[in-house]
Design a protein around this motif. Structure first.
Motif, PDB file in Angstrom:
ATOM      1  N   LEU A 228       0.809  -1.216   0.000  1.00  0.00           N
ATOM      2  CA  LEU A 228       0.000   0.000   0.000  1.00  0.00           C
ATOM      3  C   LEU A 228       0.841   1.264   0.000  1.00  0.00           C
ATOM      4  O   LEU A 228       0.319   2.362  -0.231  1.00  0.00           O
ATOM      5  N   SER A 230       4.387   3.626  -0.997  1.00  0.00           N
ATOM      6  CA  SER A 230       5.501   3.814  -1.921  1.00  0.00           C
ATOM      7  C   SER A 230       6.775   3.284  -1.265  1.00  0.00           C
ATOM      8  O   SER A 230       6.816   3.049  -0.048  1.00  0.00           O
ATOM      9  N   GLU A 281      -1.116   8.839   1.278  1.00  0.00           N
ATOM     10  CA  GLU A 281      -1.003   8.119   0.019  1.00  0.00           C
ATOM     11  C   GLU A 281      -1.345   6.636   0.205  1.00  0.00           C
ATOM     12  O   GLU A 281      -2.059   6.041  -0.620  1.00  0.00           O
ATOM     13  N   ARG A 285      -4.597   4.522  -1.444  1.00  0.00           N
ATOM     14  CA  ARG A 285      -4.453   3.269  -2.198  1.00  0.00           C
ATOM     15  C   ARG A 285      -5.311   2.173  -1.570  1.00  0.00           C
ATOM     16  O   ARG A 285      -5.974   1.405  -2.268  1.00  0.00           O
ATOM     17  N   TRP A 286      -5.307   2.096  -0.256  1.00  0.00           N
ATOM     18  CA  TRP A 286      -6.141   1.111   0.448  1.00  0.00           C
ATOM     19  C   TRP A 286      -7.621   1.328   0.141  1.00  0.00           C
ATOM     20  O   TRP A 286      -8.396   0.378   0.012  1.00  0.00           O
ATOM     21  N   ARG A 290      -6.639   7.383  -4.959  1.00  0.00           N
ATOM     22  CA  ARG A 290      -5.332   8.041  -4.960  1.00  0.00           C
ATOM     23  C   ARG A 290      -5.518   9.436  -4.392  1.00  0.00           C
ATOM     24  O   ARG A 290      -6.661   9.903  -4.210  1.00  0.00           O
TER      25      ARG A 290
END
Length: 430
Positions: A228, A230, A281, A285-286, A290
Motif C-alpha cells: 500500500l 511507496s 497516500e 491506495r487502500w 489516490r
C-alpha cells in the motif's frame, strides 16, 4: 482612514491579538523547545516583529531600523529550528516591547503610504505581513500541540452535527478551468499567474477522510502492508515506527486522540488529522483511489459549471464567515464532516476550506510564468520534488491566509501540521 486601510489595520490587529493569545503562557513554556521540529515560541514572537520591521518600516516606510542588530538571529534560513534555543534571543519582555515599537511605526507607515508601487499597491505588503504573522500563528499553534503538560489554550467545541456521510463521492466533469490568479491583490507569488488547465473526469470524496474511515485502514493492517505504500513511504514508516496518526493512542477502552493537552475518545466523524503525505497516500491506495492532484483539488473547490468561471472560495467570492468554514482558531480542532453546508462548492464538495489541510500528489513548484515577488525565500527556494502541496487550510488557518488559490507545502514526512486528506478516484492525471 480609507476602507482599504481600515481592512488592513483590522487584519494586522487580528493577527497580533492571536499572537498574544498564543504567547500568553508561562515564561518557561515560551522559552522551551517543545520539539526539534519547532522554534521556541519566543523566537516566533520576535521573528514576526522582525519581518514586519523589515518590510513595513524599512522597505515600505523607508524609515530607520528599530533593531538592525538582530536581523541575523531571526533569519529563518540562517538557523535551523532545532538550534534556536542556543541563540542569544530576546527574552519575552524584550520581544514584546520590540513588537509593540514596530507596530506603532507600522500604523504611521500605513497611514502615509500612497499605495502607488508594486509592493504597496492595494495594500499588498501590509497584507503579506498580516499573512506572515497568521502563518506563524498556525506554527505556534502546532508548537502548543507538541508541548507536554496541562492545557494552556481553550476554545468552544467545534460543530458536532453534519449533513453528509463520509462515504459520499462527487463527480468532477472533464474540462478546462482557470487555475491560480492574476487579479487577487493579496495573493502571494506562488498563486500567480492565472492559467488554464485541462482536467480529466474524476470522482472526489465529498468530505475529508474521517477518523472512522482511517481507523478501518489501521485495523485492516494498513501499517503492516508494504504494497500500500511507496518505497520511500514504507521506508519512512519503518524508520519512524508509524502505527497510527500522530497523537492517537489505544487502551482497553479503544482509541483516543490528544489535542492541546486534552485526551478524548476518537470522534468517528471528525476528519483525521496529523497524517503525513506517505500515510495519506497509503490510505488512498487502500481505499481504492489516490490523492488528488493540486489541479483536481482546485477545480473541485473553485470551478462553477453554471458560469465556467473560477470562484475565490467554494461558496463564492465573499470573505469567509463562521457559517462557511472552520478557520481562525475559533475551535481547537476539526468540526465533524458536513458541518458547513453553506461552504459547499458548486459541484457539491464540502469542507474544502478549513478543518484540515489536504495533501495532494503534486510536488511544489511555480506555475507557468511564475515570478518571485517580493523575495525568493517565500516560495522559490522550496520548489522541487522534495515538498508536496497541501490545500484548503485548517482550523488553525486565518481567513487572510486562506483562499481557493492558496498553496501550502511541506516535506512528505511531516505530520505535526494540521494535515488530513480526501481521496480521488479515476485514472486522470494533471
Amino acid at each position: 482612514m480609507t476602507p482599504a486601510r481600515v481592512a488592513l489595520r483590522r487584519h494586522l490587529e487580528r493577527a497580533r491579538a492571536r499572537t498574544e493569545v498564543l504567547a500568553s503562557v508561562p515564561e518557561q513554556d515560551l522559552t522551551a523547545q517543545h520539539s526539534p521540529l519547532m522554534s521556541p515560541l519566543v523566537w516566533d514572537l520576535a521573528h514576526i516583529a522582525n519581518q514586519e520591521e523589515r518590510w513595513l518600516v524599512r522597505v515600505a516606510g523607508r524609515r530607520p531600523a528599530v533593531r538592525g542588530d538582530i536581523d541575523d538571529l531571526y533569519d529563518a534560513f540562517r538557523h535551523p529550528r532545532a538550534t534556536r534555543t542556543g541563540l542569544p534571543l530576546l527574552d519575552p519582555d524584550a520581544a514584546r516591547r520590540y513588537a509593540r515599537a514596530v507596530r506603532e511605526l507600522t500604523w504611521d507607515v500605513l497611514e502615509d503610504s500612497a499605495f502607488d508601487d508594486d509592493l504597496t499597491r492595494e495594500g499588498f505588503v501590509f497584507a503579506m505581513v498580516a499573512q506572515h504573522e497568521q502563518q506563524h500563528g498556525e506554527t505556534m499553534l502546532a508548537t502548543h500541540q507538541l508541548r507536554q503538560g496541562p492545557p494552556l489554550l481553550d476554545a468552544p467545541e467545534a460543530p458536532r452535527t453534519g449533513t453528509v456521510r463520509d462515504t459520499e463521492r462527487v463527480r468532477i466533469p472533464a474540462g478546462a478551468f482557470e487555475m491560480g490568479t492574476s487579479t487577487d491583490p493579496w495573493a502571494l507569488d506562488n498563486e500567480r499567474p492565472a492559467h488554464v488547465v485541462e482536467v480529466p473526469e474524476f470522482e472526489l470524496d465529498a468530505v475529508p477522510v474521517t477518523n472512522r474511515r482511517y481507523l478501518g485502514f489501521v485495523e485492516d493492517g494498513g501499517y503492516e502492508r508494504p504494497e500500500l505504500w511507496s518505497e520511500a513511504g514504507w521506508q519512512h514508516r519503518l524508520d519512524a515506527r508509524l502505527e497510527a496518526p500522530q497523537f492517537w493512542s489505544r487502551d482497553e477502552t479503544g482509541w483516543s486522540r490528544t489535542a492541546f493537552g486534552r485526551t478524548m475518545p476518537l470522534h468517528p466523524d471528525e476528519p483525521v488529522v496529523h497524517v503525513c503525505f506517505h500515510e495519506a497516500e497509503a490510505f488512498a491506495r487502500w481505499a481504492g483511489g489516490r490523492l488528488p492532484t493540486e489541479a483536481e483539488w482546485e477545480k473541485a473547490a473553485r470551478w462553477d459549471p453554471a458560469t465556467g468561471l473560477s470562484r475565490r472560495f467554494p461558496w463564492g467570492d465573499e470573505d469567509p464567515g463562521p457559517d462557511h468554514a472552520n478557520l481562525g482558531q475559533r475551535h481547537l480542532g476539526p468540526a465533524v464532516v458536513g458541518a458547513y453546508p453553506q461552504g459547499v462548492s458548486p459541484l457539491g464538495v464540502h469542507q474544502l476550506i478549513g478543518d484540515v489541510w489536504e495533501w495532494t500528489s503534486t510536488p511544489f513548484t511555480g506555475y507557468p510564468g511564475f515570478r518571485a515577488f517580493p523575495y525568493r525565500e517565500y516560495s522559490e527556494v522550496f520548489f522541487g520534488d522534495g515538498h508536496r502541496v497541501l490545500r484548503g487550510g485548517s482550523f488553525g488557518t486565518d481567513e487572510v491566509a486562506c483562499r481557493g488559490t492558496f498553496r501550502n507545502w511541506d516535506l512528505p514526512i511531516r505530520r505535526q501540521i494540521f494535515s488530513g486528506l480526501r481521496v480521488a478516484y479515476g485514472t486522470g492525471d494533471v
